[in-house]
Design an enzyme around this catalytic site. Structure first.
Site, short mmCIF file in Angstrom:
data_model
loop_
_atom_site.label_atom_id
_atom_site.label_comp_id
_atom_site.label_asym_id
_atom_site.label_seq_id
_atom_site.Cartn_x
_atom_site.Cartn_y
_atom_site.Cartn_z
N HIS A 1 -23.54 8.45 -4.85
CA HIS A 1 -23.08 9.19 -4.61
C HIS A 1 -23.28 9.87 -2.41
O HIS A 1 -24.58 9.70 -2.18
CB HIS A 1 -24.13 10.53 -4.52
CG HIS A 1 -23.83 11.82 -6.31
ND1 HIS A 1 -23.52 12.26 -6.64
CD2 HIS A 1 -23.12 10.38 -7.28
CE1 HIS A 1 -23.17 12.63 -7.51
NE2 HIS A 1 -22.75 11.43 -7.92
N TYR A 61 -25.92 22.05 -4.52
CA TYR A 61 -27.49 23.39 -4.27
C TYR A 61 -26.48 24.78 -3.73
O TYR A 61 -26.24 24.39 -2.82
CB TYR A 61 -28.13 22.83 -3.15
CG TYR A 61 -28.83 21.16 -3.66
CD1 TYR A 61 -27.99 20.16 -2.90
CD2 TYR A 61 -30.53 21.11 -4.14
CE1 TYR A 61 -29.25 18.75 -3.82
CE2 TYR A 61 -30.60 20.01 -5.13
CZ TYR A 61 -29.93 19.43 -4.31
OH TYR A 61 -30.70 17.74 -4.95
N PRO A 113 -38.56 20.17 -7.00
CA PRO A 113 -37.49 19.46 -7.52
C PRO A 113 -36.34 19.38 -6.73
O PRO A 113 -35.57 19.00 -6.32
CB PRO A 113 -37.07 19.58 -8.19
CG PRO A 113 -37.97 21.24 -9.01
CD PRO A 113 -38.73 20.92 -8.21
N TYR A 144 -32.85 13.06 2.72
CA TYR A 144 -32.59 13.32 1.40
C TYR A 144 -32.56 11.76 0.58
O TYR A 144 -32.61 11.63 -0.42
CB TYR A 144 -30.98 13.64 1.31
CG TYR A 144 -30.82 14.34 0.00
CD1 TYR A 144 -31.16 15.53 -0.59
CD2 TYR A 144 -29.87 13.63 -0.96
CE1 TYR A 144 -31.05 15.65 -1.91
CE2 TYR A 144 -29.70 13.69 -2.29
CZ TYR A 144 -29.74 14.76 -3.03
OH TYR A 144 -29.64 15.08 -4.00
P1 RFL Z 1 -45.27 11.66 -15.29
O1 RFL Z 1 -43.51 10.82 -15.37
O2 RFL Z 1 -45.75 12.42 -15.69
O3 RFL Z 1 -45.88 10.11 -16.45
C1 RFL Z 1 -47.20 9.60 -16.66
C2 RFL Z 1 -47.33 9.50 -17.97
O4 RFL Z 1 -49.13 9.28 -17.77
C3 RFL Z 1 -49.14 9.53 -19.51
N1 RFL Z 1 -50.83 10.54 -19.70
C4 RFL Z 1 -51.41 10.13 -20.28
N2 RFL Z 1 -51.98 8.55 -20.62
C5 RFL Z 1 -53.07 7.87 -20.97
N3 RFL Z 1 -54.04 9.27 -20.85
C6 RFL Z 1 -54.18 10.35 -20.10
N4 RFL Z 1 -55.36 10.72 -19.64
C7 RFL Z 1 -52.64 10.46 -20.01
N5 RFL Z 1 -52.25 11.49 -19.57
C8 RFL Z 1 -51.29 11.91 -18.90
C9 RFL Z 1 -47.69 10.56 -19.48
O5 RFL Z 1 -47.91 11.15 -21.28
C10 RFL Z 1 -46.83 9.92 -18.97
O6 RFL Z 1 -46.09 9.45 -19.68
O7 RFL Z 1 -45.58 10.88 -13.38
P2 RFL Z 1 -45.27 9.45 -12.76
O8 RFL Z 1 -45.54 8.50 -13.89
O9 RFL Z 1 -46.07 9.65 -11.34
O10 RFL Z 1 -43.87 9.79 -12.69
C11 RFL Z 1 -43.34 11.41 -11.45
C12 RFL Z 1 -42.24 11.52 -12.32
O11 RFL Z 1 -42.07 11.94 -13.56
C13 RFL Z 1 -41.68 13.03 -11.92
O12 RFL Z 1 -42.58 12.77 -10.63
C14 RFL Z 1 -40.49 13.32 -11.62
O13 RFL Z 1 -40.04 13.59 -13.14
C15 RFL Z 1 -41.14 14.89 -11.17
N6 RFL Z 1 -39.53 15.78 -11.74
C16 RFL Z 1 -38.65 16.21 -11.57
N7 RFL Z 1 -38.22 14.50 -9.94
C17 RFL Z 1 -37.48 14.71 -9.59
O14 RFL Z 1 -37.32 13.74 -8.57
N8 RFL Z 1 -35.87 15.32 -9.91
C18 RFL Z 1 -36.30 16.71 -11.23
O15 RFL Z 1 -35.37 17.33 -11.29
C19 RFL Z 1 -38.28 16.28 -11.62
N9 RFL Z 1 -37.39 17.31 -12.75
C20 RFL Z 1 -40.13 17.15 -13.20
C21 RFL Z 1 -38.89 17.93 -13.02
C22 RFL Z 1 -41.12 16.71 -13.27
C23 RFL Z 1 -40.82 17.71 -14.38
N10 RFL Z 1 -43.16 17.60 -14.96
C24 RFL Z 1 -43.77 16.84 -14.79
C25 RFL Z 1 -43.15 18.85 -15.88
C26 RFL Z 1 -38.81 18.45 -14.54
C27 RFL Z 1 -40.31 18.40 -14.61
C28 RFL Z 1 -40.40 19.31 -16.64
C1 PHB Z 2 -31.17 16.41 -11.83
O1 PHB Z 2 -30.77 15.61 -12.07
O2 PHB Z 2 -31.80 16.53 -12.72
C2 PHB Z 2 -31.68 16.58 -10.26
C3 PHB Z 2 -31.18 16.36 -9.25
C4 PHB Z 2 -31.30 16.77 -7.75
C5 PHB Z 2 -32.70 17.75 -7.72
C6 PHB Z 2 -33.38 18.28 -8.42
C7 PHB Z 2 -33.02 18.09 -9.86
O3 PHB Z 2 -32.90 18.46 -6.37
#
Ligand code: RFL
Ligand code: PHB
Length: 389
Positions: free
Chosen positions: A72, A200, A292, A384
């Site tokens: 994109h 957005y 996010p 971005y």
């Molecule tokens: P993760 O993905 O949370 O993975 C951490 C892992 O550690 C495990 N864990 C344990 N394992 C052993 N012992 C313990 N005591 C443990 N406690 C936890 C968990 O089961 C898990 O598998 O962290 P990591 O690897 O640092 O990755 C970061 C990303 O996942 C995160 O920054 C993004 O997904 C944030 N995020 C989003 N980011 C975006 O850029 N765009 C998004 O749309 C977006 N949506 C989100 C999100 C994060 C969410 N969370 C954390 C609730 C939506 C949600 C719901």
């Molecule tokens: C998504 O596709 O989940 C998404 C994309 C852009 C954002 C946040 C979430 O800023």
């Protein structure tokens, strides 16, 4: 059991770190609380910065992303009925890749299987010990049995609710936090995306985002009060509210369908400093959370892993520990830049209950500046698509 680098958490940070280290001949063990299926069922981020894409290629896990991801070179910001295109290609010559976190994680698990990397799923009661000594180790239970894992270093990749961050003594840790007074209700649906680029939307009814995973899988979000529950929102109510927040001519083309996933995520900014304590290094959500809106969470996890893997490689291969000594400072410098961008876009695009007409005028003029001022467009595009590392 003994390994060189023990990794707590098998999400994207833990898996990418494990893969980069294993490929360089450094032994790791990943301890994950959940099953692999559970980890792969979480629907999270969708936008990869160019630096993340490059790092995944360097890790040898970029082939499917190249085939199935979508480049994109811009996105849209809307203000009521007006569509403002942020042209990343023109503003800074860069682009992002739309490829879901679930797919990145799946590619990493497959690649780890292919090289026989060690993962232990279903661990409980994980505890970190003797972090400031020459003999750091982890204890945990698996199927009711106690285990001990000795190592040189521990990577805390266990997300915001993990145990690693809390193993740093409270008097040495400084936490910064901002909690926003709303969340995002997200829906995944097997329908063609509303538009070819992300939209957005800043609307008087609240923020909305039209995103996607592939030509037959859409990801949509709307801002909701923190008191709302997923069960309060039928699919029909979601589609109606989402359409009302998009410009009318765009909303006219919306194709709706049943949601295949629906969840609410609160919005929060959080940083814990430092990201190192003795043998422990924090990566990704274990150390910091962004709202996010800027699509930065997963991308920050990748830049942390880049700095840490580089430091560990220099330590093992060249007996040079400068990269490990600098890790916290380097990673945090980039984290704070992404914090600022995520805060700026969140503040610009949402409807805040406490905002006055004055605050809404500030949003309007900032959006008009982004619509017309090449310097403002460049700053948005550079942030971005991802600051260099
Ligand atoms: P993760 O993905 O949370 O993975 C951490 C892992 O550690 C495990 N864990 C344990 N394992 C052993 N012992 C313990 N005591 C443990 N406690 C936890 C968990 O089961 C898990 O598998 O962290 P990591 O690897 O640092 O990755 C970061 C990303 O996942 C995160 O920054 C993004 O997904 C944030 N995020 C989003 N980011 C975006 O850029 N765009 C998004 O749309 C977006 N949506 C989100 C999100 C994060 C969410 N969370 C954390 C609730 C939506 C949600 C719901
Ligand atoms: C998504 O596709 O989940 C998404 C994309 C852009 C954002 C946040 C979430 O800023």
């Amino acid at each position: 059991m003994r390994t060189q680098v023990a990794i707590i958490g098998g999400g994207p940070s833990g898996l990418l770190l494990s893969h980069l280290l294993n490929r360089a001949g450094i032994e790791t063990v990943v301890l994950e609380r959940q099953s692999r299926d559970y980890v792969l069922s979480r629907i999270r981020a969708g936008v990869l910065e160019r630096g993340t894409v490059d790092l995944l290629h360097r890790a040898g896990v970029g082939a499917r992303m190249t085939r199935e991801g979508h480049t994109h070179s811009g996105c849209y910001l809307t203000h009521d009925q007006q569509m403002i295109r942020m042209d990343f290609a023109a503003a800074c010559g860069a682009a992002v890749t739309v490829y879901g976190q679930t797919e990145v994680t799946r590619d990493l698990y497959d690649a780890q299987d292919a090289i026989g990397a060690q993962h232990i799923h279903g661990v409980e009661a994980v505890a970190l010990h003797d972090l400031d000594s020459a003999r750091p180790h982890i204890t945990y239970t698996l199927d009711g049995q106690s285990h001990r894992l000795d190592c040189d270093f521990i990577a805390g990749c266990d997300g915001f609710h993990g145990v690693s961050r809390k193993a740093i003594p409270a008097n040495l840790r400084r936490e910064y936090e901002k909690v926003y007074p709303f969340g995002w209700l997200g829906v995944l649906s097997e329908t063609p995306p509303l538009h070819e680029e992300l939209i957005y939307a800043n609307h008087p009814r609240g923020f909305a985002l039209a995103s996607m995973r592939n030509p037959m899988l859409s990801r949509y979000y709307i801002q909701v009060p923190l008191s709302d529950k997923v069960q309060d929102w039928s699919d029909a109510a979601f589609w109606e509210e989402f359409s009302a927040r998009m410009p009318e001519d765009v909303a006219a083309g919306l194709i709706t369908g049943p949601s295949i996933e629906k969840s609410i995520a609160p919005l929060r900014s959080f940083v814990s400093e430092p990201m190192r304590y003795g043998a422990l290094f924090l990566c990704g959500d274990a150390a910091h959370i962004v709202p996010p809106t800027g699509a930065k969470g997963l991308n920050l996890a990748a830049s942390d892993v880049h700095y840490l893997s580089t430091g560990l490689l220099a330590h093992y291969n060249e007996k040079d520990s400068a990269g490990l000594d600098d890790y916290s400072q380097k990673a945090l410098a980039r984290v704070w830049q992404a914090m600022r961008f995520s805060w700026q876009v969140t503040t610009l695009m949402h409807h805040f209950p406490e905002h006055s007409d004055y605050d809404r005028q500030m949003q309007r003029v900032e959006l008009m500046q982004l619509a017309t001022n090449p310097a403002a467009q460049r700053m948005f595009a550079e942030n971005y698509t991802g600051l260099p590392y």
